[in-house]
Design a protein around this motif. Structure first.
Motif, PDB file in Angstrom:
ATOM      1  N   GLY A 149       0.673  -0.907   0.041  1.00  0.00           N
ATOM      2  CA  GLY A 149       0.103   0.101   0.010  1.00  0.00           C
ATOM      3  C   GLY A 149       0.850   1.388   0.002  1.00  0.00           C
ATOM      4  N   GLU A 150       0.078   2.302   0.311  1.00  0.00           N
ATOM      5  CA  GLU A 150       0.891   3.643   0.146  1.00  0.00           C
ATOM      6  C   GLU A 150       0.951   4.160   1.670  1.00  0.00           C
ATOM      7  N   PHE A 151       0.502   3.532   2.547  1.00  0.00           N
ATOM      8  CA  PHE A 151       0.404   3.913   3.911  1.00  0.00           C
ATOM      9  C   PHE A 151       1.117   2.779   4.583  1.00  0.00           C
ATOM     10  N   VAL A 152       1.571   3.264   6.012  1.00  0.00           N
ATOM     11  CA  VAL A 152       1.901   2.461   7.106  1.00  0.00           C
ATOM     12  C   VAL A 152       1.046   1.497   7.526  1.00  0.00           C
ATOM     13  N   HIS A 153       1.222   0.063   7.497  1.00  0.00           N
ATOM     14  CA  HIS A 153       0.136  -0.955   7.909  1.00  0.00           C
ATOM     15  C   HIS A 153       0.855  -1.914   8.941  1.00  0.00           C
ATOM     16  N   GLU A 154      -0.336  -2.397   9.563  1.00  0.00           N
ATOM     17  CA  GLU A 154      -0.001  -3.417  10.624  1.00  0.00           C
ATOM     18  C   GLU A 154      -0.543  -4.725  10.295  1.00  0.00           C
ATOM     19  N   PHE A 155       0.130  -5.939  10.538  1.00  0.00           N
ATOM     20  CA  PHE A 155      -0.405  -7.291  10.561  1.00  0.00           C
ATOM     21  C   PHE A 155      -0.443  -7.758  11.851  1.00  0.00           C
ATOM     22  N   ASN A 156      -1.574  -7.877  12.609  1.00  0.00           N
ATOM     23  CA  ASN A 156      -1.625  -8.293  14.070  1.00  0.00           C
ATOM     24  C   ASN A 156      -2.536  -9.518  14.273  1.00  0.00           C
ATOM     25  N   ILE A 157      -1.940 -10.617  14.636  1.00  0.00           N
ATOM     26  CA  ILE A 157      -2.865 -11.673  15.197  1.00  0.00           C
ATOM     27  C   ILE A 157      -3.288 -11.535  16.541  1.00  0.00           C
ATOM     28  N   ALA A 158      -4.602 -11.414  16.817  1.00  0.00           N
ATOM     29  CA  ALA A 158      -5.106 -11.093  18.270  1.00  0.00           C
ATOM     30  C   ALA A 158      -6.601 -11.762  18.280  1.00  0.00           C
ATOM     31  N   THR A 159      -7.433 -11.467  19.213  1.00  0.00           N
ATOM     32  CA  THR A 159      -8.807 -11.648  18.983  1.00  0.00           C
ATOM     33  C   THR A 159      -9.348 -10.108  18.765  1.00  0.00           C
ATOM     34  N   ALA A 160     -10.717 -10.237  18.605  1.00  0.00           N
ATOM     35  CA  ALA A 160     -11.199  -8.869  18.273  1.00  0.00           C
ATOM     36  C   ALA A 160     -11.314  -7.926  19.260  1.00  0.00           C
ATOM     37  N   ALA A 161     -11.470  -8.287  20.454  1.00  0.00           N
ATOM     38  CA  ALA A 161     -11.554  -7.654  21.708  1.00  0.00           C
ATOM     39  C   ALA A 161     -10.096  -7.078  21.743  1.00  0.00           C
ATOM     40  N   MET A 162      -8.999  -7.653  21.600  1.00  0.00           N
ATOM     41  CA  MET A 162      -7.682  -7.474  21.873  1.00  0.00           C
ATOM     42  C   MET A 162      -7.522  -6.188  20.931  1.00  0.00           C
ATOM     43  N   HIS A 163      -7.733  -6.357  19.471  1.00  0.00           N
ATOM     44  CA  HIS A 163      -7.613  -5.240  18.611  1.00  0.00           C
ATOM     45  C   HIS A 163      -8.427  -4.108  18.812  1.00  0.00           C
ATOM     46  N   GLU A 164      -9.691  -4.236  19.402  1.00  0.00           N
ATOM     47  CA  GLU A 164     -10.421  -3.025  19.730  1.00  0.00           C
ATOM     48  C   GLU A 164      -9.467  -2.200  20.888  1.00  0.00           C
ATOM     49  N   ALA A 165      -8.777  -3.055  22.044  1.00  0.00           N
ATOM     50  CA  ALA A 165      -8.323  -2.553  22.916  1.00  0.00           C
ATOM     51  C   ALA A 165      -7.075  -1.616  22.593  1.00  0.00           C
TER      52      ALA A 165
END
Length: 186
Positions: free
Chosen positions: A86-102
């Motif tokens: 992409g053209e922007f900074v991005h993350e690939f993070n493995i977690a639960t939906a709640a962990m992503h939200e937090a």
């Protein structure tokens, strides 16, 4: 208007425009909300490279991942090769939906302190944030944060019976579709 609000407004407008128009060898830090062994066990654990059963290539675009979902065997150790196309900074993070939200408020704070710029990771701002707040870039084994054109790697052993997803928690990215399900099977 404060500098961080201007940066947030510029980033938001730039990202929105890119989404409309598109329809660091630095794996410089990675992070997950709720650090610690209990959270790690819930989502899996760093994998032993000698036990990798397969390699999955992940490409990050500005509003989605390719592939869009993953099928993984419970207990499987996988090597992920992640590339930011992409053209922007991005993350690939493995977690639960709640962990992503937090985790998203932490990423917003990094943006507000100038660490996350639309297309780069400002390491000087990260050092200043670490010095002033005791918090800056981290290096977590379940996540990689990449500038455009850069690649990174994660080796991860998946748990049994978990509801996992992979996501980009850079402000606004999850909401525009940068997340996918991890389907665990026996």
């Amino acid at each position: 208007m404060s500098c961080s609000k201007v940066l947030s407004a510029v980033f938001g407008a730039t990202f929105s425009l890119a989404l409309i128009s598109s329809g660091m060898a630095l794996a410089a830090g990675s992070h997950v909300a709720g650090h610690g062994m209990m959270q790690e066990m819930k989502i899996g654990q760093p994998g032993d490279p000698a036990k990798v059963s397969r390699t999955i290539e992940i490409t990050m675009y500005d509003n989605y991942y390719e592939p869009e979902s993953l099928e993984i065997k419970e207990g499987e150790t996988v090597r992920f090769i992640i590339r930011n196309a992409g053209e922007f900074v991005h993350e690939f993070n493995i977690a639960t939906a709640a962990m992503h939200e937090a985790h998203r408020p932490e990423m917003m704070m990094m943006m507000e302190h100038g660490v996350l710029e639309p297309d780069r990771i400002n390491l000087e701002a990260a050092k200043a944030m670490q010095a002033s707040m005791g918090h800056g870039m981290h290096d977590e084994p379940n996540s990689v944060l990449l500038e455009p054109g850069k690649s990174g790697e994660i080796v991860w052993t998946f748990p049994e019976h978990a509801d996992l997803e992979f996501a980009c928690n850079v402000p606004g990215h999850y909401e525009t579709g940068m997340h996918g399900k991890v389907k665990l099977s026996h």
